[in-house]
Design an enzyme around this catalytic site. Structure first.
Site, PDB file in Angstrom:
ATOM      1  N   VAL A   1      33.153 -50.046  16.322  1.00 31.16           N
ATOM      2  CA  VAL A   1      33.269 -48.584  16.202  1.00 31.16           C
ATOM      3  C   VAL A   1      31.915 -47.969  15.840  1.00 31.16           C
ATOM      4  CG1 VAL A   1      34.312 -46.707  14.838  1.00 31.16           C
ATOM      5  CG2 VAL A   1      35.726 -48.634  15.626  1.00 31.16           C
TER       6      VAL A   1
ATOM      7  N   ARG B   1      51.896 -60.444  19.315  1.00 37.11           N
ATOM      8  CA  ARG B   1      52.003 -61.406  20.418  1.00 37.11           C
ATOM      9  C   ARG B   1      52.948 -60.725  21.401  1.00 37.11           C
ATOM     10  NH1 ARG B   1      49.344 -65.807  18.280  1.00 37.11           N
ATOM     11  NH2 ARG B   1      49.789 -66.332  16.119  1.00 37.11           N
ATOM     12  N   CYS B   2      52.417 -60.335  22.557  1.00 37.09           N
ATOM     13  CA  CYS B   2      53.147 -59.427  23.445  1.00 37.09           C
ATOM     14  C   CYS B   2      53.476 -60.100  24.775  1.00 37.09           C
ATOM     15  CB  CYS B   2      52.270 -58.182  23.670  1.00 37.09           C
ATOM     16  SG  CYS B   2      52.932 -57.038  24.884  1.00 37.09           S
TER      17      CYS B   2
ATOM     18  N   ASP C   1      42.283 -67.577  22.162  1.00 34.69           N
ATOM     19  CA  ASP C   1      42.287 -68.036  23.561  1.00 34.69           C
ATOM     20  C   ASP C   1      43.315 -67.293  24.416  1.00 34.69           C
ATOM     21  OD1 ASP C   1      44.314 -69.257  22.112  1.00 34.69           O
ATOM     22  OD2 ASP C   1      44.022 -71.239  22.982  1.00 34.69           O
TER      23      ASP C   1
ATOM     24  N   MET D   1      46.656 -75.411   9.689  1.00 32.91           N
ATOM     25  CA  MET D   1      46.883 -74.745  10.975  1.00 32.91           C
ATOM     26  C   MET D   1      45.920 -75.257  12.041  1.00 32.91           C
ATOM     27  SD  MET D   1      47.921 -70.810  10.323  1.00 32.91           S
ATOM     28  CE  MET D   1      49.656 -70.388  10.144  1.00 32.91           C
TER      29      MET D   1
ATOM     30  N   HIS E   1      44.203 -92.577  -5.324  1.00 30.13           N
ATOM     31  CA  HIS E   1      44.816 -91.408  -4.679  1.00 30.13           C
ATOM     32  C   HIS E   1      44.066 -91.127  -3.387  1.00 30.13           C
ATOM     33  CE1 HIS E   1      41.652 -88.413  -5.845  1.00 30.13           C
ATOM     34  NE2 HIS E   1      41.407 -89.366  -6.719  1.00 30.13           N
TER      35      HIS E   1
ATOM     36  N   HIS F   1      50.460 -69.785   6.372  1.00 29.40           N
ATOM     37  CA  HIS F   1      49.748 -68.521   6.615  1.00 29.40           C
ATOM     38  C   HIS F   1      48.786 -68.121   5.496  1.00 29.40           C
ATOM     39  CE1 HIS F   1      52.935 -68.381   9.610  1.00 29.40           C
ATOM     40  NE2 HIS F   1      52.103 -67.630  10.304  1.00 29.40           N
TER      41      HIS F   1
HETATM   42  N1  LIG Z   1      47.951 -65.857  30.452  1.00 32.11           N
HETATM   43  C1  LIG Z   1      47.970 -64.650  29.857  1.00 32.11           C
HETATM   44  N2  LIG Z   1      47.890 -63.522  30.587  1.00 32.11           N
HETATM   45  C2  LIG Z   1      47.911 -62.303  30.005  1.00 32.11           C
HETATM   46  N3  LIG Z   1      48.017 -62.119  28.674  1.00 32.11           N
HETATM   47  C3  LIG Z   1      48.084 -63.196  27.893  1.00 32.11           C
HETATM   48  C4  LIG Z   1      48.058 -64.521  28.438  1.00 32.11           C
HETATM   49  N4  LIG Z   1      48.142 -65.396  27.405  1.00 32.11           N
HETATM   50  C5  LIG Z   1      48.235 -64.651  26.284  1.00 32.11           C
HETATM   51  N5  LIG Z   1      48.194 -63.335  26.566  1.00 32.11           N
HETATM   52  C6  LIG Z   1      48.314 -62.198  25.630  1.00 32.11           C
HETATM   53  O1  LIG Z   1      47.536 -62.430  24.461  1.00 32.11           O
HETATM   54  C7  LIG Z   1      48.388 -62.373  23.318  1.00 32.11           C
HETATM   55  C8  LIG Z   1      47.841 -63.214  22.226  1.00 32.11           C
HETATM   56  O2  LIG Z   1      47.807 -64.571  22.629  1.00 32.11           O
HETATM   57  P1  LIG Z   1      48.137 -65.732  21.574  1.00 32.11           P
HETATM   58  O3  LIG Z   1      47.971 -67.025  22.293  1.00 32.11           O
HETATM   59  O4  LIG Z   1      49.427 -65.455  20.918  1.00 32.11           O
HETATM   60  O5  LIG Z   1      47.052 -65.545  20.424  1.00 32.11           O
HETATM   61  P2  LIG Z   1      45.484 -65.789  20.391  1.00 32.11           P
HETATM   62  O6  LIG Z   1      44.828 -64.759  21.209  1.00 32.11           O
HETATM   63  O7  LIG Z   1      45.161 -65.620  18.950  1.00 32.11           O
HETATM   64  O8  LIG Z   1      45.247 -67.183  20.903  1.00 32.11           O
HETATM   65  C9  LIG Z   1      49.743 -62.797  23.857  1.00 32.11           C
HETATM   66  O9  LIG Z   1      50.784 -62.382  23.041  1.00 32.11           O
HETATM   67  C10 LIG Z   1      49.769 -62.083  25.194  1.00 32.11           C
HETATM   68  O10 LIG Z   1      50.082 -60.726  25.037  1.00 32.11           O
HETATM   69  O1  LIG Z   2      51.398 -66.462  13.036  1.00 36.16           O
HETATM   70  P1  LIG Z   2      52.316 -67.269  13.864  1.00 36.16           P
HETATM   71  O2  LIG Z   2      52.894 -66.469  14.977  1.00 36.16           O
HETATM   72  O3  LIG Z   2      53.301 -67.972  13.009  1.00 36.16           O
HETATM   73  O4  LIG Z   2      51.458 -68.377  14.611  1.00 36.16           O
HETATM   74  C1  LIG Z   2      50.876 -69.465  13.986  1.00 36.16           C
HETATM   75  C2  LIG Z   2      49.680 -69.874  14.788  1.00 36.16           C
HETATM   76  O5  LIG Z   2      48.662 -68.903  14.656  1.00 36.16           O
HETATM   77  C3  LIG Z   2      47.450 -69.522  14.247  1.00 36.16           C
HETATM   78  O6  LIG Z   2      47.340 -69.348  12.850  1.00 36.16           O
HETATM   79  C4  LIG Z   2      46.274 -68.863  14.896  1.00 36.16           C
HETATM   80  O7  LIG Z   2      46.359 -69.061  16.276  1.00 36.16           O
HETATM   81  P2  LIG Z   2      45.942 -67.959  17.301  1.00 36.16           P
HETATM   82  O8  LIG Z   2      44.571 -67.519  16.875  1.00 36.16           O
HETATM   83  O9  LIG Z   2      45.955 -68.665  18.622  1.00 36.16           O
HETATM   84  O10 LIG Z   2      46.896 -66.838  17.230  1.00 36.16           O
HETATM   85  C5  LIG Z   2      47.635 -70.993  14.609  1.00 36.16           C
HETATM   86  O11 LIG Z   2      46.817 -71.836  13.830  1.00 36.16           O
HETATM   87  C6  LIG Z   2      49.093 -71.178  14.353  1.00 36.16           C
HETATM   88  O12 LIG Z   2      49.629 -72.200  15.127  1.00 36.16           O
HETATM   89 MG   LIG Z   3      45.034 -69.121  20.136  1.00 33.68          MG
END
Ligand SMILES: Nc1ncnc2c1ncn2[C@@H]1O[C@H](COP(=O)(O)OP(=O)(O)O)[C@@H](O)[C@H]1O
Ligand SMILES: O=P(O)(O)OC[C@H]1O[C@](O)(COP(=O)(O)O)[C@@H](O)[C@@H]1O
Ligand SMILES: [Mg+2]
Length: 321
Positions: free
Chosen positions: A26, A74-75, A105, A171, A217, A251
């Site tokens: 920002v 997470r959408c 990722d 995690m 330990h 968490h």
């Molecule tokens: N293959 C995909 N194509 C489009 N959007 C995606 C894809 N994979 C994940 N996403 C979007 O990114 C969000 C976050 O991804 P997630 O794997 O839950 O967390 P992170 O980004 O922390 O790894 C998902 O809830 C979804 O909305």
């Molecule tokens: O918060 P949630 O939905 O319980 O997910 C837990 C997952 O999120 C993480 O804390 C972070 O992962 P992402 O960055 O991929 O979202 C992982 O280590 C763990 O498996």
């Molecule tokens: Mg991830």
């Protein structure tokens, strides 16, 4: 054509330092004369059109806070081409032509899709997992590792008093980076990660050998991507009769104030993403490699698996004998 209006969002699991990254995007955007918007709740907010303008004060007093003021989601809907199109259209109707996605990722996959729909998109690595390639570190990883190390220090006190062993589950969805770094930093005897095959009979035997050599330990660190800590403990008990106590940090690892390392990384990367958007870059993941800020095609980032640091893994093993 250079960007004039940009937006920022946080997505996926939150991580400490996301706020510092939002602040950097920002303030750097405003500094360079751009209009800057924020999207609430990640890709869900993009689809629901939950987008608002930001000013300098909108990101005051957040550099030190964990979580994300933009919230995250997470959408599922955004995984579909229809959802992605709605998101791109909502940006376009406001004239927003650049987007910074702070996430892991999965979020990078989404960013890649938006880039292909013509939105100039940059990814910032925001996840505690450190599972993104082409960057040495992701924003939040340093803080998460510090939390695990602090927890293990505490466990060590009580473990040594009682001459007990501990299994600590950390995690890391498909990734052993937190276990590796925290294990090396805390002197864990065993580090179990999804990237390296292991034999629990051997692990059990080493515990018995160590016990006979006077080690009373031990700490076994297991990344959640391997299996549940409870299952490891049960197998060790079956093999040796030793009954390790199990701690699942969960968490807790994602909360609290970011370390100075995460704040500096987030600030540098946030500013870098904005400057590169202004220079006409898009479809890139931002990272830091050996102290240098780098850009990598996001297509390449999402199609490459991060290499596991076997040298550090072997070092941890040698030093914990
Ligand atoms: N293959 C995909 N194509 C489009 N959007 C995606 C894809 N994979 C994940 N996403 C979007 O990114 C969000 C976050 O991804 P997630 O794997 O839950 O967390 P992170 O980004 O922390 O790894 C998902 O809830 C979804 O909305
Ligand atoms: O918060 P949630 O939905 O319980 O997910 C837990 C997952 O999120 C993480 O804390 C972070 O992962 P992402 O960055 O991929 O979202 C992982 O280590 C763990 O498996
Ligand atoms: Mg991830």
């Amino acid at each position: 054509m250079t960007v004039k209006k940009i937006a920022v969002l946080t997505s996926g699991g939150d991580s400490q330092g996301m706020n510092a990254a939002v602040r950097a995007v920002v303030r750097s955007g405003l500094f360079h004369g751009l209009e800057v918007f924020a999207v609430q709740r990640g890709y869900a907010g993009l689809i629901n059109d939950d987008i608002r303008p930001m000013d300098l004060r909108s990101v005051g007093d957040i550099i030190q806070r964990g979580g994300t003021i933009l919230q995250t989601a997470r959408c599922k809907e955004f995984m579909t081409p229809e959802g992605q199109q709605i998101g791109a259209d909502n940006l376009r109707k406001r004239g927003i032509d650049g987007l910074v996605v702070i996430g892991g990722d999965g979020s990078y996959q989404g960013a890649n899709k938006l880039n292909k729909l013509g939105i100039n998109t940059m990814g910032l690595p925001g996840t505690i997992d450190n599972d993104i390639p082409f960057t040495d570190f992701t924003i939040g990883f340093d803080t998460a590792v510090s939390i695990v190390v602090d927890a293990i220090n505490k466990l060590r006190d009580t473990m040594s008093s009682h001459e007990r062993s501990s299994v600590v589950e950390v995690m890391g969805r498909h990734c052993g980076e937190i276990a590796l770094y925290a294990g090396l930093a805390s002197g864990a005897e065993t580090i179990l990660v999804p990237e390296v095959p292991f034999d629990l009979t051997e692990v059990s035997q080493r515990m018995v050998d160590n016990f006979n050599l006077g080690k009373r330990h031990s700490i076994i660190l297991v990344a959640e991507g391997v299996c549940k800590g409870e299952d490891i403990a049960a197998e060790i008990t079956k093999n040796t009769g030793i009954e390790p106590r199990v701690t699942v940090l969960g968490h807790i690892q994602r909360g609290g104030a970011p370390t100075h390392n995460d704040r500096i990384l987030a600030s540098s990367l946030g500013d870098f993403a904005v400057r590169k958007l202004i220079e006409g870059e898009s479809g890139k993941g931002c990272g830091i490699i050996k102290g240098e800020l780098v850009l990598t095609d996001i297509d390449k980032v999402v199609n490459t698996k991060r290499e596991f640091n076997m040298e550090l893994y072997e070092l941890a093993k040698r030093l914990s004998q």
